[in-house]
Design an enzyme around this catalytic site. Sequence first.
Site, short mmCIF file in Angstrom:
data_model
loop_
_atom_site.label_atom_id
_atom_site.label_comp_id
_atom_site.label_asym_id
_atom_site.label_seq_id
_atom_site.Cartn_x
_atom_site.Cartn_y
_atom_site.Cartn_z
N ASP A 259 0.82 -1.03 -0.06
CA ASP A 259 0.03 0.18 -0.07
C ASP A 259 0.90 1.28 -0.18
O ASP A 259 1.81 1.35 0.68
CB ASP A 259 -0.97 0.13 1.37
CG ASP A 259 -2.01 1.06 1.38
OD1 ASP A 259 -2.71 1.02 0.38
OD2 ASP A 259 -1.89 1.88 2.31
N GLU B 38 14.33 -15.37 -0.07
CA GLU B 38 14.74 -16.60 0.98
C GLU B 38 13.65 -17.62 0.93
O GLU B 38 13.95 -18.95 1.42
CB GLU B 38 14.94 -15.96 2.29
CG GLU B 38 16.08 -15.27 2.63
CD GLU B 38 15.96 -14.50 3.78
OE1 GLU B 38 15.24 -15.05 4.61
OE2 GLU B 38 16.85 -13.37 4.16
C1 GLC Z 1 -4.27 3.12 -0.69
C2 GLC Z 1 -5.49 2.18 -0.63
C3 GLC Z 1 -6.45 3.12 -0.05
C4 GLC Z 1 -6.33 3.64 1.46
C5 GLC Z 1 -4.94 4.37 1.17
C6 GLC Z 1 -4.52 4.84 2.52
O1 GLC Z 1 -4.15 4.01 -1.50
O2 GLC Z 1 -5.94 1.35 -1.71
O3 GLC Z 1 -7.76 2.35 0.19
O4 GLC Z 1 -7.41 4.57 1.52
O5 GLC Z 1 -4.04 3.54 0.57
O6 GLC Z 1 -3.74 3.45 3.24
#
Ligand code: GLC
Length: 572
Positions: free
Chosen positions: A236, A285
């Site tokens: 993310d 790994e």
């Molecule tokens: C990413 C996720 C989204 C979230 C953001 C903050 O873009 O896909 O859903 O709100 O990160 O974590």
Amino acid sequence: MTQNLADTSRPAADAAAHEAVTPAPVTGGASRGWWRDAVIYQVYPRSFADSNGDGMGDLPGIRSRLPYLRDLGVDAVWLSPFYASPQADAGYDVADYRAVDPMFGSLLDADALIRDAHQLGLRIIVDLVPNHSSDQHEWFQRALREGPESPLRERYHFRPGKGENGELPPNDWESIFGGPAWTRSENPDGTPGDWYLHLFAPEQPDFNWENRAVADEFRSILRFWLDMGVDGFRIDVAHGLVKAPGLPDLGGADQLKLLGNDVMPFFDQDGVHEIYRSWRKILDEYPGQRIGVAEAWTPTVQRTANYVRPDELHQAFNFQYLGTGWDAAALREVIDVSLDSMRPVDAPTTWVLSNHDVTRHATRFANPPGLGTQIRTPGDRELGLRRARAATLLMLALPGSAYIYQGEELGLPDVTDLPDEVRQDPSFFRKAGQDGYRDGCRVPIPWSGTEAPYGFGPVAGGPSWLPQPAEWAALSVEAQTGDPASTLELYRSALAVRRSQDDLGAGTAVEWLEGPEGTLTFRRGSFVCTVNATDEPVRIAAPGKLLLSSVELAVDGGETVLAPDSTGWWAV
Ligand code: GLC
């Protein structure tokens, strides 16, 4: 607090069992890595299947639907976060990275889900959220409790405010969800304290990746889930972890408009790549080709390619493709640029049309172009679905890996008329955020029956955390199964053809063939794909034997009429 498996530590033999059932590579590019041409299905756990009738999807629900995903024909499943979280941003605010939120089940449920998936030949990718934690994370809570002297503050970005009494934020950065990217903390004695940085909601404080404890912790979290048997991570905000030294002002308001075009001091800093190099070593790994996928919103596809250099991650989402309208010339350009950018780093290109953050593509294509990814009007639904089906066949014909977001195989539109009082997207409640209308693509999936929640939960008439439209009875998995005209059967057929044709998915290039304006034709070995992106029928010489099409295509002698907004797959 970390949640543990109830049956204490897993014996080493169990880890080997995971290996034994890890699916054998199945598709064309697999000899060089299963991910190179994999079709990866995104499950949004809140909205997929609710096993206990509380209106919220959960891991046992997902587990019960794995055979559906196997039969659909996907290679892997990416699960959005299911970790312990106060759900300020639907789970992207993690309080404990090693625990499953009770709302979704337990670590035992995660273990059972991973095992079952492997037995069915499906790989599992989990979401990792390293840019920020929840404000309820133990580290952040302690940093607040212990006050300005707490060493835990160095794991986040705490700064004194500007102004006479520190009443102004330390710099001018704005949150992606709207408003300032800083919130002022309170000292243990109740007086106003330092400010902390949060690129998203105030409940999502950003980690300080210059701090060694943060880097060590995430390496350990990677190993925790790899030991659980997962096949990879979707990372993310992969472009956000490192901030420019000194956190410099940007020098202007309305910063969100700059996103996507400029390099920002908080996004796509070169320092992030060192982190992914260290993670790649850990992934390598482990046996069984574990992968990392970057969610990196960068100004250009060329910069995205930096995340998938041979010693970094394996894939990155192609958001430039997602953002391209239904226009032949624009599509051809983004396809060429994407393939050309990934070739030098020997990474597969990815293709994605929808996810949990953007208006579903059936609704994007139903509206005039240029409205972005938070669309609030249903548009021309029939047109949107016709184009969405054509766009999907185009995507699945391209070389590389493709992502499917749950429900797009049912042709679901975005729910654009959710009442304000049911909305939960944190950005909706902050002024002028970039997002805000993401609940529309997060409405729970209709599986069966004529009464809401349409099999999403166990009881007809039971709850669902977002209301489903009445028309969704006709769009359920049950209603579409066996109907050759349905979108679900189109996806099933397309994925079956993709598996059977080595030239689909594999490779790194397409060979463009001549065609009338507004159309695209390309060849890949013994396979040809035709796209008519105009609203007029177009007559061309039939490229070969029709394998599949998004609408019926008439073949008349040696000629065919490409229907408006259609894609055809041909064997030559
Ligand atoms: C990413 C996720 C989204 C979230 C953001 C903050 O873009 O896909 O859903 O709100 O990160 O974590």
